[in-house]
Design a protein around this motif. Structure first.
Motif, PDB file in Angstrom:
ATOM      1  N   GLU A   1      23.851  30.619  49.309  1.00  0.00           N
ATOM      2  CA  GLU A   1      24.669  29.410  49.287  1.00  0.00           C
ATOM      3  C   GLU A   1      25.811  29.470  50.298  1.00  0.00           C
ATOM      4  O   GLU A   1      26.186  28.453  50.890  1.00  0.00           O
ATOM      5  N   THR A   2      26.363  30.659  50.534  1.00  0.00           N
ATOM      6  CA  THR A   2      27.451  30.750  51.505  1.00  0.00           C
ATOM      7  C   THR A   2      26.923  30.655  52.938  1.00  0.00           C
ATOM      8  O   THR A   2      27.603  30.124  53.815  1.00  0.00           O
ATOM      9  N   LEU A   3      25.716  31.152  53.169  1.00  0.00           N
ATOM     10  CA  LEU A   3      25.114  31.013  54.501  1.00  0.00           C
ATOM     11  C   LEU A   3      24.808  29.547  54.800  1.00  0.00           C
ATOM     12  O   LEU A   3      25.009  29.083  55.931  1.00  0.00           O
ATOM     13  N   LEU A   4      24.335  28.822  53.801  1.00  0.00           N
ATOM     14  CA  LEU A   4      24.090  27.394  53.999  1.00  0.00           C
ATOM     15  C   LEU A   4      25.392  26.667  54.297  1.00  0.00           C
ATOM     16  O   LEU A   4      25.447  25.809  55.196  1.00  0.00           O
ATOM     17  N   LEU A   5      26.446  26.998  53.563  1.00  0.00           N
ATOM     18  CA  LEU A   5      27.741  26.377  53.818  1.00  0.00           C
ATOM     19  C   LEU A   5      28.225  26.692  55.227  1.00  0.00           C
ATOM     20  O   LEU A   5      28.702  25.796  55.951  1.00  0.00           O
ATOM     21  N   ALA A   6      28.104  27.952  55.640  1.00  0.00           N
ATOM     22  CA  ALA A   6      28.533  28.340  56.983  1.00  0.00           C
ATOM     23  C   ALA A   6      27.727  27.585  58.053  1.00  0.00           C
ATOM     24  O   ALA A   6      28.285  27.149  59.071  1.00  0.00           O
ATOM     25  N   TYR A   7      26.432  27.438  57.806  1.00  0.00           N
ATOM     26  CA  TYR A   7      25.579  26.680  58.731  1.00  0.00           C
ATOM     27  C   TYR A   7      26.079  25.240  58.862  1.00  0.00           C
ATOM     28  O   TYR A   7      26.228  24.712  59.978  1.00  0.00           O
ATOM     29  N   LYS A   8      26.359  24.604  57.735  1.00  0.00           N
ATOM     30  CA  LYS A   8      26.815  23.219  57.763  1.00  0.00           C
ATOM     31  C   LYS A   8      28.157  23.093  58.478  1.00  0.00           C
ATOM     32  O   LYS A   8      28.376  22.138  59.243  1.00  0.00           O
TER      33      LYS A   8
ATOM     34  N   GLU B   1      12.626  32.461  50.818  1.00  0.00           N
ATOM     35  CA  GLU B   1      12.032  31.537  49.849  1.00  0.00           C
ATOM     36  C   GLU B   1      13.073  30.720  49.092  1.00  0.00           C
ATOM     37  O   GLU B   1      12.745  30.010  48.141  1.00  0.00           O
ATOM     38  N   SER B   2      14.316  30.811  49.488  1.00  0.00           N
ATOM     39  CA  SER B   2      15.386  30.153  48.730  1.00  0.00           C
ATOM     40  C   SER B   2      15.422  28.651  48.987  1.00  0.00           C
ATOM     41  O   SER B   2      14.948  28.147  50.011  1.00  0.00           O
ATOM     42  N   ASP B   3      16.012  27.936  48.030  1.00  0.00           N
ATOM     43  CA  ASP B   3      16.216  26.494  48.206  1.00  0.00           C
ATOM     44  C   ASP B   3      17.116  26.220  49.403  1.00  0.00           C
ATOM     45  O   ASP B   3      16.964  25.195  50.083  1.00  0.00           O
ATOM     46  N   GLN B   4      18.065  27.134  49.646  1.00  0.00           N
ATOM     47  CA  GLN B   4      18.983  26.949  50.770  1.00  0.00           C
ATOM     48  C   GLN B   4      18.250  27.028  52.111  1.00  0.00           C
ATOM     49  O   GLN B   4      18.565  26.289  53.045  1.00  0.00           O
TER      50      GLN B   4
ATOM     51  N   ARG C   1      16.213  24.213  56.898  1.00  0.00           N
ATOM     52  CA  ARG C   1      15.101  23.813  57.761  1.00  0.00           C
ATOM     53  C   ARG C   1      14.974  22.296  57.815  1.00  0.00           C
ATOM     54  O   ARG C   1      14.671  21.715  58.869  1.00  0.00           O
ATOM     55  N   ARG C   2      15.229  21.654  56.686  1.00  0.00           N
ATOM     56  CA  ARG C   2      15.190  20.184  56.665  1.00  0.00           C
ATOM     57  C   ARG C   2      16.300  19.618  57.533  1.00  0.00           C
ATOM     58  O   ARG C   2      16.081  18.675  58.307  1.00  0.00           O
ATOM     59  N   LEU C   3      17.489  20.198  57.427  1.00  0.00           N
ATOM     60  CA  LEU C   3      18.618  19.713  58.206  1.00  0.00           C
ATOM     61  C   LEU C   3      18.421  19.938  59.696  1.00  0.00           C
ATOM     62  O   LEU C   3      18.858  19.126  60.524  1.00  0.00           O
ATOM     63  N   SER C   4      17.782  21.044  60.049  1.00  0.00           N
ATOM     64  CA  SER C   4      17.584  21.352  61.463  1.00  0.00           C
ATOM     65  C   SER C   4      16.335  20.695  62.034  1.00  0.00           C
ATOM     66  O   SER C   4      16.102  20.756  63.243  1.00  0.00           O
ATOM     67  N   GLY C   5      15.538  20.123  61.178  1.00  0.00           N
ATOM     68  CA  GLY C   5      14.327  19.427  61.632  1.00  0.00           C
ATOM     69  C   GLY C   5      13.151  20.338  61.832  1.00  0.00           C
ATOM     70  O   GLY C   5      12.124  19.929  62.397  1.00  0.00           O
ATOM     71  N   LYS C   6      13.273  21.637  61.353  1.00  0.00           N
ATOM     72  CA  LYS C   6      12.126  22.551  61.495  1.00  0.00           C
ATOM     73  C   LYS C   6      12.321  23.752  60.602  1.00  0.00           C
ATOM     74  O   LYS C   6      13.400  23.996  60.082  1.00  0.00           O
TER      75      LYS C   6
END
Length: 270
Positions: free
Chosen positions: A226-233, A257-260, A265-270
Motif C-alpha cells: 500500500e505504501t508503494l502504491l501511494l508513493a507511485y501515485k 499478486e497484490s491488489d496494489q 498496472r491499470r493506472l499505468s496502462g499496462k
C-alpha cells in the motif's frame, strides 16, 4: 488498519501492548507472558482467579499466534470464566473472534474489556481501533483521546496516530492533520504517522510535502504494497515518471499478486 505493538510497553496488570496502526494488529506473546510471570511472583497482589486468568490469557495468545484458534478459544473462554473483569483476556478474545469472522462476538468482548477497565489507555486504544474498523469513527476518536488521559499509558503517539488515521478515513482532513502532527512531535520517526501524513498530503494535493513524508517513511521502515502504491501515485501526480516507474517495479517485484500491483498496472496502462 495494520497493527504492530510498541516496544515501549509497560506492565500494569499485564496490560496488552498497543496497536501501532489501525489496520494491522499483531499480538506479542512474549510481552504478555512476561507480565503474567511478574504477577505470579507476588501472590498478595492478585487473587487465584486473576492469576488463572492471566495464565490462560497468555496461553490463549500463544496458541492464537500459532494459528491454533480452537485451542486458543478454549483457553481464553476459561480465562474470562475465571475473571471476567480481566480486560486483556476480553481484548484478546475479541481479537480472536475478529480473526474467525465472528464480528458480533468481537464487538461484545471489546466492550466488556472497556467496561472492565474504562480508564486504561491500552483498553481505550484497542477499542477505538475496533470501532474505527467498523465505521464508528466518532466513537473511536473519543476512545483514542481518552487513552491519552491515562497517566500510565506509555505510547500516546500510537493513540494519536490511530486518531489521525481514523479521521483521515472519515474524510476529516483538518483533524487528521492535527492528530498526526501531534504524534510526530512525540515520536518523529513513527512509520504509521509518517505514512498517514503522506496520504493526507496527497489528498490535499500537496505532492511535494507528500513525497517528503514518504522519504521519511522510507528512512525508518520497509515498504508495504500500500505504501508503494501511494508513493507511485505521488510521483505520477508530481509528473516524475522515472521515480514512479521505480516504485512500480518495486511493487511488481515484491508484491506481484497484490491488489496494489493490479491497480498500478491499470493506472499505468499496462
Amino acid at each position: 488498519m495494520k497493527m504492530s505493538f510498541s516496544d515501549g510497553f509497560r506492565c500494569r496488570g499485564a496490560r496488552l501492548p498497543n496497536p501501532g496502526a489501525l489496520f494491522a494488529l499483531v499480538l506479542a506473546v512474549v510481552l504478555l507472558t512476561a507480565c503474567a510471570s511478574q504477577q505470579q511472583q507476588d501472590p498478595y497482589k492478585e487473587s487465584d482467579k486473576r492469576r488463572a486468568a492471566v495464565s490462560n490469557t497468555s496461553l490463549g495468545l500463544e496458541y492464537m499466534n500459532r494459528g491454533q484458534y480452537e485451542v486458543a478459544l478454549g483457553k481464553l473462554k476459561k480465562a474470562i470464566r475465571e475473571d471476567p473483569t480481566y480486560a486483556p483476556a476480553q481484548t484478546v478474545l475479541a481479537v480472536l473472534y475478529e480473526r474467525i469472522g465472528e464480528q458480533e462476538l468481537a464487538a461484545k468482548h471489546y466492550k466488556k474489556a472497556y467496561e472492565a477497565d474504562p480508564n486504561d489507555g491500552d483498553v481505550n486504544n484497542n477499542y477505538g481501533v475496533y470501532l474505527c474498523q467498523v465505521g464508528r469513527e466518532t466513537e473511536a476518536t473519543e476512545h483514542f483521546l481518552k487513552a491519552l488521559n491515562d497517566p500510565f499509558y506509555s505510547t500516546p503517539s500510537i493513540a494519536l496516530t490511530n486518531a489521525g488515521s481514523c479521521a483521515l478515513r472519515n474524510g476529516d482532513l483538518i483533524a487528521a492533520d492535527k492528530y498526526l502532527r501531534d504524534a510526530l512531535k512525540i515520536e518523529p520517526d513513527l512509520p504509521d504517522a509518517l505514512m498517514n501524513m503522506a496520504r493526507l498530503s496527497f489528498e490535499q494535493k500537496n505532492y511535494l510535502t507528500a513525497r517528503a513524508f514518504i522519504q521519511r517513511y522510507e528512512a525508518v521502515a520497509k515498504h508495504a504494497a500500500e505504501t508503494l502504491l501511494l508513493a507511485y501515485k505521488i510521483e505520477i501526480y508530481s509528473d516524475n515518471k522515472k521515480a514512479a516507474n521505480t516504485y512500480k517495479l518495486m511493487l511488481e517485484t515484491n508484491f506481484p499478486e497484490s491488489d496494489q500491483t493490479i491497480e498500478v498496472r491499470r493506472l499505468s496502462g499496462k
